[in-house]
Scaffold this active site. Sequence first.
Site, PDB file in Angstrom:
ATOM      1  N   HIS A   1      41.172  40.006  43.346  1.00  0.00           N
ATOM      2  CA  HIS A   1      40.050  39.297  43.952  1.00  0.00           C
ATOM      3  C   HIS A   1      39.187  40.361  44.631  1.00  0.00           C
ATOM      4  O   HIS A   1      39.155  40.460  45.857  1.00  0.00           O
ATOM      5  CB  HIS A   1      40.591  38.283  44.966  1.00  0.00           C
ATOM      6  CG  HIS A   1      39.597  37.240  45.388  1.00  0.00           C
ATOM      7  ND1 HIS A   1      38.270  37.289  45.040  1.00  0.00           N
ATOM      8  CD2 HIS A   1      39.742  36.130  46.151  1.00  0.00           C
ATOM      9  CE1 HIS A   1      37.643  36.246  45.563  1.00  0.00           C
ATOM     10  NE2 HIS A   1      38.510  35.533  46.237  1.00  0.00           N
TER      11      HIS A   1
ATOM     12  N   ARG B   1      35.871  32.878  37.928  1.00  0.00           N
ATOM     13  CA  ARG B   1      37.220  32.682  38.482  1.00  0.00           C
ATOM     14  C   ARG B   1      38.022  31.903  37.447  1.00  0.00           C
ATOM     15  O   ARG B   1      37.538  30.919  36.881  1.00  0.00           O
ATOM     16  CB  ARG B   1      37.185  31.907  39.790  1.00  0.00           C
ATOM     17  CG  ARG B   1      38.588  31.479  40.223  1.00  0.00           C
ATOM     18  CD  ARG B   1      38.638  30.864  41.582  1.00  0.00           C
ATOM     19  NE  ARG B   1      38.425  31.868  42.610  1.00  0.00           N
ATOM     20  CZ  ARG B   1      38.631  31.634  43.902  1.00  0.00           C
ATOM     21  NH1 ARG B   1      39.025  30.451  44.313  1.00  0.00           N
ATOM     22  NH2 ARG B   1      38.424  32.591  44.782  1.00  0.00           N
TER      23      ARG B   1
END
Lengths: 157, 307
Positions: free
Chosen positions: B131, B103
């Site tokens: 995502h 991330r």
Amino acid sequence: MSEMTQMLIPKIDNGIVIDHIPTGYGIAILEIIRRDPGMRDVVVTLGLNYRSTKFGKKDLIKLWVDDVPPRVMQHISLVCPGITIKRISDYRVEKRYVIRPPQIARNLLRCLNPSCVTNAESNVETCFTIVDAEAKKLKCAYCERVFPLSDLRPIVP
Amino acid sequence: MKRDLISVDDLTLADIQGYLDMASLLESVPDERKLTRLPGKIMMTMFFEPSTRTRLSFEAAMCRLGGRAIGFAGADATSVVKGESLVDTVRTVEHYADILVIRHPKEGTARVAGEISVRPVVNAGDGANQHPSQTLLDLYTIQKLYGRIGDLHIAFVGDLKYSRTVHSLIRALIKFSNLRFLLVSPESLRLPPYLIPPPAECANVTFQETRSLEDAIRSCDLIYMTRVQRERFPDLLEFERVKDAYCIDAGMLRDAPGHLRILHPLPRVNEIAYSVDRTTYASYFQQVQNGLIMRQAILLTLLGVTP
């Protein structure tokens, strides 16, 4: 080409002619050429709004140079696909070809998105794919945003 | 050839169905058997941004499959603060693990990691872009709730400009058919136009915009709420203006259709009152539960192991 046109654009003995540029794009293409450090000292002739039997009107650029770097040619082909390149040798057209845009433009244009990884990491090359050739829209392969080609600036080496 | 999970744009409908089927299959696999799936495998979580659910659920998923999770949460604890490039960081840590989960606030970071690493890479969120593991668990939740993913009227509410979960989910949903989207947001947080594909590219999918949350409650099958993300705003005054633009409470749901369900990627702030948790409309904690299953499915798929 008419006699009047010949007077306005001097013939070149050796160099590159970028022909059949749609009217209005001549200056944009010249800007692309001038941004490249290797092309800054090249002698250039720019012709605007010349009569063309094929298109009615056209712009034209003559470069007193042996070669145009591939990245510059790629950028030009994205802005004006289908224009003609003529290689001139001893006042004669030695080679003539039409340039087509690449499907992928790698390390040619800078991404406009400040949050794109290509603007944060100096060793990551940019990559754009053409998503709409007609509307000249390109998608960044990394941040996945779509931009009009006219908004994207070339990477100056 | 190694597989990554970087963007839903890379996934075909068959790929998505593969993940959904794998998750569904995993539900029936006994816990003891799951523990024998990935013994000796190590997952590296590289979280350059805060996270609770995504990081912990990936780590829990790996542990439930018999593997181990190592990694970092926050770039402060890494050599990135010494000026190490992302490329060098990835080339280093890939020697320590079998799969990387990353991330990062910069968009496209996971794509870069996927290109340079010999290990499978999972994008656990890259800026406002994608995502995909959240998207897959959202799709799995929708399939479980309705028995289908097509033929639904779905409202997206709140921050549609910066919400990567919304961006990812819309891009995945348009691969299905017969969907109507109702976009509910303040003017300054509207869905970026580049995310709405030309009609020719998506069959029977329509987009409508409104400023009214009540319209969504009245007419939709599903409401996907989002948090207005303070961390994405360049102008905090603008954040203050819009942060509570859309809040839903149990009173607003009094006349809602019985089949309505509310999803939220979490964490929430004020946009869903706690009173909603006790209603039959609340499905966001089921999402959390499905997240664990889906992330197990992702790990198994990318590591090429059967359930």
